[in-house]
Design a protein around this motif. Sequence first.
Motif, mmCIF file in Angstrom:
data_model
loop_
_atom_site.group_PDB
_atom_site.id
_atom_site.type_symbol
_atom_site.label_atom_id
_atom_site.label_comp_id
_atom_site.label_asym_id
_atom_site.label_seq_id
_atom_site.Cartn_x
_atom_site.Cartn_y
_atom_site.Cartn_z
ATOM 1 N N TYR A 126 0.829 -1.209 0.000
ATOM 2 C CA TYR A 126 0.000 0.000 0.000
ATOM 3 C C TYR A 126 0.866 1.264 0.000
ATOM 4 C CZ TYR A 126 -4.513 -2.264 0.271
ATOM 5 O OH TYR A 126 -5.634 -2.976 -0.048
ATOM 6 N N LEU A 127 2.000 1.217 0.734
ATOM 7 C CA LEU A 127 2.883 2.397 0.759
ATOM 8 C C LEU A 127 3.419 2.698 -0.643
ATOM 9 C CD1 LEU A 127 4.831 1.800 4.099
ATOM 10 C CD2 LEU A 127 3.209 3.628 3.591
ATOM 11 N N VAL A 128 3.744 1.633 -1.407
ATOM 12 C CA VAL A 128 4.247 1.842 -2.775
ATOM 13 C C VAL A 128 3.107 2.293 -3.689
ATOM 14 C CG1 VAL A 128 5.238 0.664 -4.784
ATOM 15 C CG2 VAL A 128 6.234 0.311 -2.525
ATOM 16 N N LEU A 129 1.936 1.707 -3.516
ATOM 17 C CA LEU A 129 0.795 2.111 -4.375
ATOM 18 C C LEU A 129 0.451 3.586 -4.172
ATOM 19 C CD1 LEU A 129 -1.580 -1.001 -4.180
ATOM 20 C CD2 LEU A 129 -0.162 -0.265 -6.108
ATOM 21 N N GLU A 130 0.621 4.056 -2.913
ATOM 22 C CA GLU A 130 0.331 5.474 -2.637
ATOM 23 C C GLU A 130 1.249 6.395 -3.435
ATOM 24 O OE1 GLU A 130 0.700 6.104 1.571
ATOM 25 O OE2 GLU A 130 -1.100 4.914 1.977
ATOM 26 N N LYS A 131 2.471 5.888 -3.729
ATOM 27 C CA LYS A 131 3.442 6.734 -4.447
ATOM 28 C C LYS A 131 3.394 6.505 -5.957
ATOM 29 C CE LYS A 131 6.842 5.726 -1.091
ATOM 30 N NZ LYS A 131 8.180 5.235 -0.974
ATOM 31 N N THR A 132 2.434 5.669 -6.420
ATOM 32 C CA THR A 132 2.397 5.311 -7.838
ATOM 33 C C THR A 132 1.751 6.409 -8.687
ATOM 34 O OG1 THR A 132 2.248 2.991 -7.248
ATOM 35 C CG2 THR A 132 1.541 3.574 -9.465
ATOM 36 N N PRO A 133 2.451 6.888 -9.732
ATOM 37 C CA PRO A 133 1.830 7.897 -10.611
ATOM 38 C C PRO A 133 0.548 7.329 -11.237
ATOM 39 C CG PRO A 133 4.170 7.599 -11.135
ATOM 40 C CD PRO A 133 3.808 6.530 -10.159
ATOM 41 N N PRO A 134 -0.492 8.158 -11.369
ATOM 42 C CA PRO A 134 -1.787 7.658 -11.866
ATOM 43 C C PRO A 134 -1.681 6.937 -13.212
ATOM 44 C CG PRO A 134 -1.933 9.966 -11.258
ATOM 45 C CD PRO A 134 -0.521 9.570 -11.031
ATOM 46 N N GLU A 135 -0.751 7.388 -14.082
ATOM 47 C CA GLU A 135 -0.613 6.754 -15.411
ATOM 48 C C GLU A 135 -0.224 5.283 -15.275
ATOM 49 O OE1 GLU A 135 0.876 9.521 -14.552
ATOM 50 O OE2 GLU A 135 0.029 11.054 -15.858
ATOM 51 N N LEU A 136 0.523 4.981 -14.223
ATOM 52 C CA LEU A 136 0.989 3.605 -14.061
ATOM 53 C C LEU A 136 -0.017 2.745 -13.275
ATOM 54 C CD1 LEU A 136 4.796 4.200 -13.338
ATOM 55 C CD2 LEU A 136 3.680 3.772 -15.532
ATOM 56 N N SER A 137 -0.900 3.403 -12.528
ATOM 57 C CA SER A 137 -1.884 2.654 -11.736
ATOM 58 C C SER A 137 -2.748 1.776 -12.624
ATOM 59 C CB SER A 137 -2.799 3.611 -10.965
ATOM 60 O OG SER A 137 -2.047 4.305 -10.027
ATOM 61 N N ALA A 138 -3.072 2.297 -13.823
ATOM 62 C CA ALA A 138 -3.944 1.534 -14.730
ATOM 63 C C ALA A 138 -3.253 0.239 -15.163
ATOM 64 C CB ALA A 138 -4.285 2.383 -15.953
ATOM 65 N N ASP A 139 -1.932 0.313 -15.390
ATOM 66 C CA ASP A 139 -1.181 -0.896 -15.773
ATOM 67 C C ASP A 139 -1.256 -1.945 -14.662
ATOM 68 O OD1 ASP A 139 -0.386 0.453 -18.035
ATOM 69 O OD2 ASP A 139 1.528 1.094 -17.177
ATOM 70 N N ILE A 140 -1.115 -1.458 -13.431
ATOM 71 C CA ILE A 140 -1.106 -2.409 -12.300
ATOM 72 C C ILE A 140 -2.486 -3.036 -12.135
ATOM 73 C CG2 ILE A 140 -0.791 -2.557 -9.786
ATOM 74 C CD1 ILE A 140 1.357 -0.334 -10.218
#
Length: 337
Positions: free
Chosen positions: A264-278
């Motif tokens: 969750y700590l890493v997901l919080e720092k994830t740029p929105p453009e990359l969130s869709a990939d994950i």
Amino acid sequence: MNFRIIAKDLAIDLGTSSIEVYKKGEGVVICEPSLLVLDHQNKAIKAIGEPAKDMIGKTPDDIIVQKPIEKGVISDFNLTEAMLNYFFQKINPGFSVIQPRVVVCVPSGITDIEKRAVEDASLHAGSRDVIMVDESLAALFGIGLSPEDPRGVLALNLGAGTSEVCLVSLNGIVASKTMNLGGDYIDKEIVSFLRNNKKIEIGINTAENIKKEILSLKISDKEKSMNVEGRDLIDAKPKRIKLRSEELAEIILPFADKIVDMIYLVLEKTPPELSADIKNDGFIMTGGLSNIKGLKEFIEKKIDLKGHVSDNPELDAIKGAGIILEDPDRFFKYKSR
Ligand SMILES: Nc1ncnc2c1ncn2[C@@H]1O[C@H](COP(=O)(O)OP(=O)(O)OP(=O)(O)O)[C@@H](O)[C@H]1O
């Protein structure tokens, strides 16, 4: 004596529990425990690697077993150098005019001083040039990720000394979280659990076997059991008990929760453009501890993403380091000097 002009280049995963070495053009040629046995009096080296592991817990008082790597970093420089030199000689025996270039995997969370120690130990042990690569990144290359891939990849690298969660994109780590707890910590927790709850003293190799055999987060495994042998703490006699998987939940559940917190700590720092990939691709687990039964499914349920583990996750990093060794220019930005 063997003599050659150029020694074959090598890639190394210098891990807390094991050292793996890849020889250029050939593949993985060494996979042995990161251990040495020393004479207690004069500190002379008696055994390195596999033979040293067989001596754990059975060694007489005049012999000691040493781990040169602890929590993913060098804890004893001279022993690391001796161990590397031993394996370099095993692979390229005799004398070489031109020493090998080596690619070494290091945890992404280590300091510059710790990196310098890895580089110096590799140079002193007989290499001419050292390229350091992030272990998590190497592991992803090992399972087929391309350094040119612009997608975001969520990777969990779970080893013996460290557990790391990284977000990777385009050959680089965008965000990461590391903790100095891994398989070794779980082994020690199993030893303490049996000491405190079953009044039996076991060795660390037995604890590792318990972890591999019956430690599980699967509900369907809860009745799984194994016979455990050790020393009775009350009367010192040899003792055998039956241990059930369910009894070890108090060890594995808090550990698995810590991994989820890191994600969750890493997901919080994830740029929105990359969130869709994950969201589309889920997460990838590498490192030997990814083999814990039910861990992938536990994390999938907690974070609502699909997980993927290769068949031999403990070899992902060395396979990736081998790929880098075969074509270093493709990964040029990781060259340390
Ligand atoms: N089937 C299994 N079940 C549970 N744990 C396992 C299994 N197989 C291997 N392990 C554990 O995985 C760990 C080793 O993994 P790996 O080789 O990736 O670590 P390492 O590279 O030595 O450590 P690090 O990267 O932290 O320095 C050990 O703790 C080992 O006991």
